[in-house]
Design an enzyme around this catalytic site. Structure first.
Site, PDB file in Angstrom:
ATOM      1  CG  ASN A 201       7.014 -11.990   3.985  1.00 55.59           C
ATOM      2  OD1 ASN A 201       7.726 -11.323   4.736  1.00 55.59           O
ATOM      3  ND2 ASN A 201       5.873 -12.512   4.379  1.00 55.59           N
TER       4      ASN A 201
ATOM      5  N   PRO B  15       3.708  -9.368 -11.679  1.00 56.39           N
ATOM      6  CG  PRO B  15       2.789  -9.882 -13.764  1.00 56.39           C
ATOM      7  CD  PRO B  15       3.734 -10.385 -12.731  1.00 56.39           C
TER       8      PRO B  15
ATOM      9  CB  SER C  43       1.008   8.977  -0.904  1.00 55.43           C
ATOM     10  OG  SER C  43       2.110   8.681  -1.697  1.00 55.43           O
TER      11      SER C  43
ATOM     12  CD  GLU D 240      -1.335  -2.327   2.149  1.00 54.91           C
ATOM     13  OE1 GLU D 240      -0.100  -2.350   2.371  1.00 54.91           O
ATOM     14  OE2 GLU D 240      -2.105  -3.209   2.520  1.00 54.91           O
TER      15      GLU D 240
ATOM     16  CD  GLN E 224       4.064  -9.585   5.095  1.00 54.48           C
ATOM     17  OE1 GLN E 224       4.118  -9.672   6.311  1.00 54.48           O
ATOM     18  NE2 GLN E 224       5.139  -9.448   4.366  1.00 54.48           N
TER      19      GLN E 224
ATOM     20  N   GLY F  54       8.425  -6.064   0.860  1.00 52.49           N
ATOM     21  CA  GLY F  54       9.241  -5.256  -0.043  1.00 52.49           C
ATOM     22  C   GLY F  54       8.765  -3.828   0.125  1.00 52.49           C
ATOM     23  CG  HIS F  55       8.191  -2.240   3.397  1.00 47.20           C
ATOM     24  ND1 HIS F  55       8.046  -2.179   4.755  1.00 47.20           N
ATOM     25  CD2 HIS F  55       7.284  -3.139   2.965  1.00 47.20           C
ATOM     26  CE1 HIS F  55       7.084  -3.018   5.126  1.00 47.20           C
ATOM     27  NE2 HIS F  55       6.616  -3.619   4.055  1.00 47.20           N
ATOM     28  CB  THR F  56       9.523   1.216  -2.651  1.00 46.08           C
ATOM     29  OG1 THR F  56       9.170  -0.100  -3.060  1.00 46.08           O
ATOM     30  CG2 THR F  56      10.446   1.860  -3.660  1.00 46.08           C
TER      31      THR F  56
ATOM     32  CE  LYS G 222       1.509   2.963  -6.597  1.00 43.28           C
ATOM     33  NZ  LYS G 222       2.277   1.737  -6.865  1.00 43.28           N
TER      34      LYS G 222
END
Ligand code: GDP
Ligand code: IMO
Ligand code: MG
Length: 429
Positions: A38, A304, A413, A14, A224, A40-42, A331
């Site tokens: 597991n 994807p 955001s 999210e 998660q 994946g934080h950007t 987003k």
């Protein structure tokens, strides 16, 4: 009361990493409480992109102490790689702590995760293959090894030897695989990991308890999302940990009464990676448009992501289960220029309209979404600096969402960079 929890309010990805980094400078301690690599934080800041699987997203602030707490499962090889990457980029501040009670993810966990997914074939969960399920299974069957065990070589050797023998039997006899684990090689590797990580290892509970007594500001970064929680998610297509707010207490020794702020993070639409129900999934051009614009490909696996409209029924559920006091909506810019934006407000089931549902995979797949349609906005909002610059069409949508979920949207955001974040101050004052 000084504990804030950031929790995913959907099926993960999210934007928790971005929001955590954005808020982290106001906190003394940023910790992860569950999950493992597991996640994946950007984080994108000052034109540079960072991807974290294990490290808390506050790690780029030298003023934050970052903790991997006991509720996590930690692949030490992976952790060392992440640390070394930051070191090579010149952004390592020695601000990491690693809880001695966290369970280790070992090579047989990763291997069994892979073999089990292959065995399940068409029925596979679609895991990240990072060994998470097998590591938590060992934790609960009391056959796990802990980070603290790395510092007790004799004990580690004895226990590991018995476990590896059993796992190899399982790999050979049940999975008919020849990929056996070499005990001596693994033991030696773990001793080098122990040497590297020793300076960071602490006991989580005394550390957390004194931080709270000293009124330090603590930020707990969920991984998660609520719908992937092992108890409250779309079982069986879930992860193996408690990704709801409750997990922050279970994984750290923080009492529920010490949490004063819970920020649920949700995209303005929905995504999911891996198998499982997804009532508002879009399998058409708009779904593809959202995937391309939102770069909806997994941070950890590159898969994807499945894309669909925002689902307010599931969002309300997540907010209740995780006790969110506010929402960060992310987003939003991805929806720029879409003529009609839909949000699911209820479901139709056996001819009846339902707003409260049982969130298991089998149940949810029988519900048909009912949508409310909103007019989209024409211009890009990714450059917006304050809430006053947002288009009316967007504000109509957020007013509707706020009313429907019953908690304020406090953070918006509007782009991937940390700088592209707006605070809805009127709700915070
Ligand atoms: P997390 O797992 O919740 O931390 O989220 P991920 O980092 O896996 O996925 C979120 C993705 O969206 C990342 O690539 C972020 O850089 C990106 N992102 C976050 N917020 C925004 C936003 O507001 N707009 C856009 N366009 N991208 C965003
Ligand atoms: P972040 O923290 C999205 C999904 C996997 C799979 C299921 C089980 O980046 O939001 P696992 O490897 O945990 O046993 O996989 O959970 N999953 C995630 N989906 N974001 C994540 O983390 C995820 N972590 C696991 O795709 O469906
Ligand atoms: Mg992610």
């Amino acid at each position: 009361m000084s504990v804030t929890v950031i929790v995913g309010a959907q099926w993960g990805d999210e934007g928790k990493g971005k929001i955590t980094h954005f808020l982290a400078s106001d906190y003394d301690i940023v910790l992860r409480f569950q999950g493992g690599s597991n996640a994946g934080h950007t984080v994108i800041t000052k034109g540079k992109k960072y991807k974290f699987n294990l490290l808390p997203s506050g790690i780029l602030h030298d003023s934050c102490t970052c903790l991997l707490s006991d509720g996590m499962v930690v692949d030490t090889a992976h952790l060392i790689e992440e640390i070394n990457t930051l070191k090579s980029e010149g952004v390592w501040f020695e601000n990491l702590l690693l809880g001695s009670g966290a369970n280790l993810v070992l090579p047989y966990h990763t291997l069994i995760d892979e073999l089990e997914e292959e065995r399940l074939a068409g029925e596979a969960i679609g895991t990240t293959r990072r060994g998470i399920g097998p590591a938590y299974a060992d934790k609960y069957s009391r056959t796990g090894l802990l980070v603290g065990d790395l510092l007790k070589p004799d004990y580690l050797k004895k226990r590991l030897m018995g476990i590896v023998e059993y796992k190899n039997e399982l790999i050979r006899c049940v999975y008919h695989s020849s990929k056996a684990i070499d005990f001596s090689q693994l033991y030696e590797e773990l001793l080098t990991h122990a040497d590297f990580l020793k300076p960071y290892i602490i006991d989580t509970v005394p550390f957390v308890r004194s931080a709270i007594k000293e009124e330090k500001a603590v930020l707990c970064e969920g991984a998660q999302g609520t719908l992937l929680d092992v108890d409250y998610g779309t079982y069986p297509y879930v992860t193996s940990s408690h990704s709801t707010t409750a997990g922050a207490c279970l994984g750290t020794g923080i009492s529920p009464l010490e949490i004063s702020r819970v920020i649920g993070v949700s995209k303005a639409y929905t995504t999911r990676v891996g198998q499982g129900c997804f009532p508002t999934e879009l399998k058409d051009e708009i779904g593809e448009q959202i995937r391309q614009r939102g770069r909806e490909y997994g941070t950890t696996t590159g898969r994807p992501r499945r894309c669909g409209w925002l689902d307010l029924v599931l969002l309300r559920y997540a907010i209740e289960i995780s006790g969110c006091t506010e929402l960060a909506l992310t987003k939003i810019d991805v929806l720029d220029g879409i003529d009609e934006i839909k949000v699911c407000v209820a479901y139709k089931h056996n001819g009846k309209i339902v707003e409260n549902i049982s969130v298991s995979d089998i149940e949810l797949s029988n519900y048909e979404p009912i949508y409310q349609t909103f007019k989209g906005w024409k211009h890009s909002i990714s450059g917006v600096q304050s809430v006053n610059e947002l288009p009316d069409e967007f504000l109509r949508l957020t007013d509707f969402i706020t009313q429907s979920i019953g908690i304020p949207i406090t953070l918006l955001s509007v782009g991937e960079a940390s700088e592209q974040t707006c605070v809805f101050r009127k709700y915070l004052e």
